[in-house]
Every structure is written in structure tokens, then in C-alpha cells.
Design a protein around this motif. Structure first.
Motif, PDB file in Angstrom:
ATOM      1  N   THR A 118       0.848  -1.015   0.005  1.00 46.01           N
ATOM      2  CA  THR A 118      -0.117   0.107  -0.104  1.00 46.01           C
ATOM      3  C   THR A 118       1.115   0.969   0.408  1.00 46.01           C
ATOM      4  O   THR A 118       1.704   0.921   0.558  1.00 46.01           O
ATOM      5  CB  THR A 118      -0.731  -0.004   1.322  1.00 46.01           C
ATOM      6  OG1 THR A 118      -1.974  -1.267   1.255  1.00 46.01           O
ATOM      7  CG2 THR A 118      -1.622   1.115   1.650  1.00 46.01           C
ATOM      8  N   THR A 133      -5.988  -0.194  -7.242  1.00 44.06           N
ATOM      9  CA  THR A 133      -6.839  -0.221  -6.763  1.00 44.06           C
ATOM     10  C   THR A 133      -6.626   1.132  -5.622  1.00 44.06           C
ATOM     11  O   THR A 133      -5.526   0.898  -4.175  1.00 44.06           O
ATOM     12  CB  THR A 133      -7.298  -0.574  -5.972  1.00 44.06           C
ATOM     13  OG1 THR A 133      -7.744  -2.447  -6.873  1.00 44.06           O
ATOM     14  CG2 THR A 133      -8.848  -0.636  -5.313  1.00 44.06           C
ATOM     15  N   LYS A 161      -7.457   3.537  -2.676  1.00 46.92           N
ATOM     16  CA  LYS A 161      -8.644   3.787  -2.295  1.00 46.92           C
ATOM     17  C   LYS A 161      -8.277   4.686  -1.042  1.00 46.92           C
ATOM     18  O   LYS A 161      -7.682   5.338  -0.848  1.00 46.92           O
ATOM     19  CB  LYS A 161      -8.109   2.725  -0.763  1.00 46.92           C
ATOM     20  CG  LYS A 161      -8.756   1.325  -1.204  1.00 46.92           C
ATOM     21  CD  LYS A 161      -8.473   0.104  -0.469  1.00 46.92           C
ATOM     22  CE  LYS A 161      -8.465  -1.438  -0.890  1.00 46.92           C
ATOM     23  NZ  LYS A 161      -8.879  -2.001   0.089  1.00 46.92           N
ATOM     24  N   TRP A 194     -10.581   6.765   2.295  1.00 43.51           N
ATOM     25  CA  TRP A 194     -11.640   6.581   3.376  1.00 43.51           C
ATOM     26  C   TRP A 194     -11.456   8.223   4.088  1.00 43.51           C
ATOM     27  O   TRP A 194     -10.700   8.451   4.005  1.00 43.51           O
ATOM     28  CB  TRP A 194     -11.813   6.220   3.916  1.00 43.51           C
ATOM     29  CG  TRP A 194     -10.207   5.546   4.891  1.00 43.51           C
ATOM     30  CD1 TRP A 194     -10.107   6.201   5.779  1.00 43.51           C
ATOM     31  CD2 TRP A 194      -9.015   5.289   3.527  1.00 43.51           C
ATOM     32  NE1 TRP A 194      -8.565   5.871   6.363  1.00 43.51           N
ATOM     33  CE2 TRP A 194      -7.810   4.889   5.141  1.00 43.51           C
ATOM     34  CE3 TRP A 194      -8.451   4.231   3.203  1.00 43.51           C
ATOM     35  CZ2 TRP A 194      -6.208   4.690   5.019  1.00 43.51           C
ATOM     36  CZ3 TRP A 194      -7.951   3.521   2.967  1.00 43.51           C
ATOM     37  CH2 TRP A 194      -6.907   3.806   3.967  1.00 43.51           C
ATOM     38  N   PRO A 247     -10.490   2.560   6.779  1.00 40.25           N
ATOM     39  CA  PRO A 247     -11.120   2.041   5.572  1.00 40.25           C
ATOM     40  C   PRO A 247     -11.946   0.884   5.597  1.00 40.25           C
ATOM     41  O   PRO A 247     -12.477   0.511   4.447  1.00 40.25           O
ATOM     42  CB  PRO A 247      -9.336   1.734   5.196  1.00 40.25           C
ATOM     43  CG  PRO A 247      -8.564   1.210   6.168  1.00 40.25           C
ATOM     44  CD  PRO A 247      -9.358   2.291   7.488  1.00 40.25           C
ATOM     45  N   ASP A 248     -12.833   0.592   6.944  1.00 40.51           N
ATOM     46  CA  ASP A 248     -13.365  -0.849   6.290  1.00 40.51           C
ATOM     47  C   ASP A 248     -14.585  -0.169   7.269  1.00 40.51           C
ATOM     48  O   ASP A 248     -15.871  -0.633   7.733  1.00 40.51           O
ATOM     49  CB  ASP A 248     -12.312  -1.500   6.903  1.00 40.51           C
ATOM     50  CG  ASP A 248     -11.584  -2.126   6.675  1.00 40.51           C
ATOM     51  OD1 ASP A 248     -11.542  -2.579   5.346  1.00 40.51           O
ATOM     52  OD2 ASP A 248     -10.532  -2.276   8.015  1.00 40.51           O
ATOM     53  N   PRO A 274     -16.240   4.297   2.744  1.00 37.15           N
ATOM     54  CA  PRO A 274     -15.095   4.476   1.350  1.00 37.15           C
ATOM     55  C   PRO A 274     -15.292   4.273   0.415  1.00 37.15           C
ATOM     56  O   PRO A 274     -16.324   3.465  -0.170  1.00 37.15           O
ATOM     57  CB  PRO A 274     -14.453   3.295   2.527  1.00 37.15           C
ATOM     58  CG  PRO A 274     -15.078   3.348   3.677  1.00 37.15           C
ATOM     59  CD  PRO A 274     -16.196   3.636   3.880  1.00 37.15           C
ATOM     60  N   ASN A 275     -14.209   4.111  -0.375  1.00 32.55           N
ATOM     61  CA  ASN A 275     -14.434   4.201  -1.760  1.00 32.55           C
ATOM     62  C   ASN A 275     -13.243   3.475  -2.252  1.00 32.55           C
ATOM     63  O   ASN A 275     -12.548   3.633  -2.196  1.00 32.55           O
ATOM     64  CB  ASN A 275     -14.552   5.394  -2.932  1.00 32.55           C
ATOM     65  CG  ASN A 275     -14.494   5.017  -4.780  1.00 32.55           C
ATOM     66  OD1 ASN A 275     -13.756   4.289  -4.509  1.00 32.55           O
ATOM     67  ND2 ASN A 275     -15.829   5.499  -4.924  1.00 32.55           N
ATOM     68  N   SER A 276     -13.653   2.022  -3.004  1.00 37.61           N
ATOM     69  CA  SER A 276     -12.618   1.526  -3.913  1.00 37.61           C
ATOM     70  C   SER A 276     -12.259   0.726  -5.106  1.00 37.61           C
ATOM     71  O   SER A 276     -11.944   0.122  -5.634  1.00 37.61           O
ATOM     72  CB  SER A 276     -11.826  -0.650  -2.755  1.00 37.61           C
ATOM     73  OG  SER A 276     -13.098  -0.683  -2.213  1.00 37.61           O
ATOM     74  N   GLN A 292      -9.561   0.856 -10.698  1.00 37.85           N
ATOM     75  CA  GLN A 292      -8.576   0.562 -10.757  1.00 37.85           C
ATOM     76  C   GLN A 292      -6.987   1.088 -12.335  1.00 37.85           C
ATOM     77  O   GLN A 292      -8.128   1.544 -12.670  1.00 37.85           O
ATOM     78  CB  GLN A 292      -8.327  -0.788 -11.080  1.00 37.85           C
ATOM     79  CG  GLN A 292      -9.111  -1.953 -10.257  1.00 37.85           C
ATOM     80  CD  GLN A 292      -9.249  -2.957 -10.394  1.00 37.85           C
ATOM     81  OE1 GLN A 292      -9.247  -3.609 -11.735  1.00 37.85           O
ATOM     82  NE2 GLN A 292      -8.824  -4.511  -9.382  1.00 37.85           N
TER      83      GLN A 292
END
Length: 180
Positions: free
Chosen positions: A61, A100, A102, A104, A109-110, A120-122, A125
């Protein structure tokens, strides 16, 4: 903490740049900046900050942006200099791979969907690559794929069947023409 009705929709972040319909490829090179942009919908509790990260297919990450991935909660875009990140972090270099993005807010993040709070947005790509140095033809460069291109077709069963069919058609046609 703001008062949010329980029937309010969850806050959404929609990526506007780059388009999400296909994978965008970005060059890791000097002066090649990457811009990610988004819009907010239904966010009633504005986060104090956003965290933006690029998660590589290899599991690493990377923080995105000039401030190690932490930007103001009202920001609607971030500009990433991947080349500067690459040169200043040799211990964790960017891979030539798919990532990806991510994003938030304060809830992490979760965070579960909650009325009025940013989800959160993921969804985005993208891919990064490192350009290769130019090699002039005069230096002896040759296209390895080009010289063996015909061999790729010859080994295909469909190609062999096509040649056999054309040969049978030609021979049959010439026999019919001789009888006339």
C-alpha cells in the motif's frame, strides 16, 4: 457531531477522473503527474480529513498525494507525483502493476455504511509502468516478436486446417476445370 436523520442515505464518493470504465495506465516518470478527482453525494457529516492510498496487486500500500495520503476532508482531487515518491522511497518502490485507489474518511477504510457519513471508496483501478530507455535501430536492435510472428500462425491448428481446405479447393477446382 451533526444530527443526521436515520433515513438519510449513506455518503458517497464518486470518482470523476480518470474514467472508471477502463483501466488507466500512468507512466512513472519525471513531470508526469497523476490527478484523481471525485464528487461527494449525501455526505452530511463532512470528514476532517481523507486518506488516499494506492493498493498494489502485490499487497503493498502506497500513500497518494503530496502529504503522505492525508488531505483535507473537503478536497475533491489529489495530484500525485509518482516519480517523486519512487525516488524518495527506494525501500518500497512502486511496482509495474495494477492498483486499486482507496479513499476513506475519519471512520477508517472498513467503515460500514452509515446515514450521512462517507462510505469508503475502492472502485477505481489503474496501472503504473516505467518507460524503457530508447534504443536506436542502428545499435543492432531487432524486433524479436516480429521475426517469429509467422511461426505463431503455423503452429495453430486452425491455420493448418485453413491451408488444407484451400489446397483441397484449388485441386478440386482444377480437376473440374480440366473436365470441361
Amino acid at each position: 457531531m451533526p444530527t443526521i436523520p436515520q433515513d438519510a442515505p449513506a455518503g458517497l464518493l464518486t470518482i470523476t477522473q480518470p474514467p472508471q470504465q477502463s483501466t488507466s495506465y500512468y507512466k512513472i516518470a519525471q513531470n508526469q503527474f497523476i490527478t484523481f478527482a471525485w464528487n461527494f453525494s449525501y455526505v452530511l457529516a463532512t470528514p476532517t480529513h481523507l486518506t488516499v492510498s494506492a493498493v498494489c496487486d502485490n499487497g503493498n500500500t502506497y500513500p497518494v498525494g503530496p502529504t503522505d495520503g492525508i488531505i483535507p476532508g473537503t478536497a475533491t482531487r489529489v495530484i500525485w507525483d509518482a516519480y517523486s515518491y519512487q525516488t524518495s522511497h527506494p525501500q518500497l518502490p512502486l511496482a509495474q502493476a495494477k492498483y486499486t485507489l482507496k479513499i476513506w474518511g475519519d471512520q477508517g477504510p472498513d467503515a460500514p455504511r452509515a446515514p450521512g457519513y462517507l462510505t469508503p471508496n475502492s472502485a477505481l483501478q489503474f496501472a503504473l509502468y516505467t518507460p524503457q530507455a530508447y534504443t536506436p535501430i542502428s545499435s543492432g536492435w531487432s524486433c524479436t516478436g516480429c521475426s517469429s510472428a509467422i511461426s505463431q500462425y503455423v503452429t495453430q491448428p486452425a491455420f493448418t486446417a485453413l491451408i488444407a481446405t484451400l489446397l483441397v479447393m484449388f485441386l478440386s477446382g482444377s480437376m473440374v476445370m480440366r473436365r470441361m
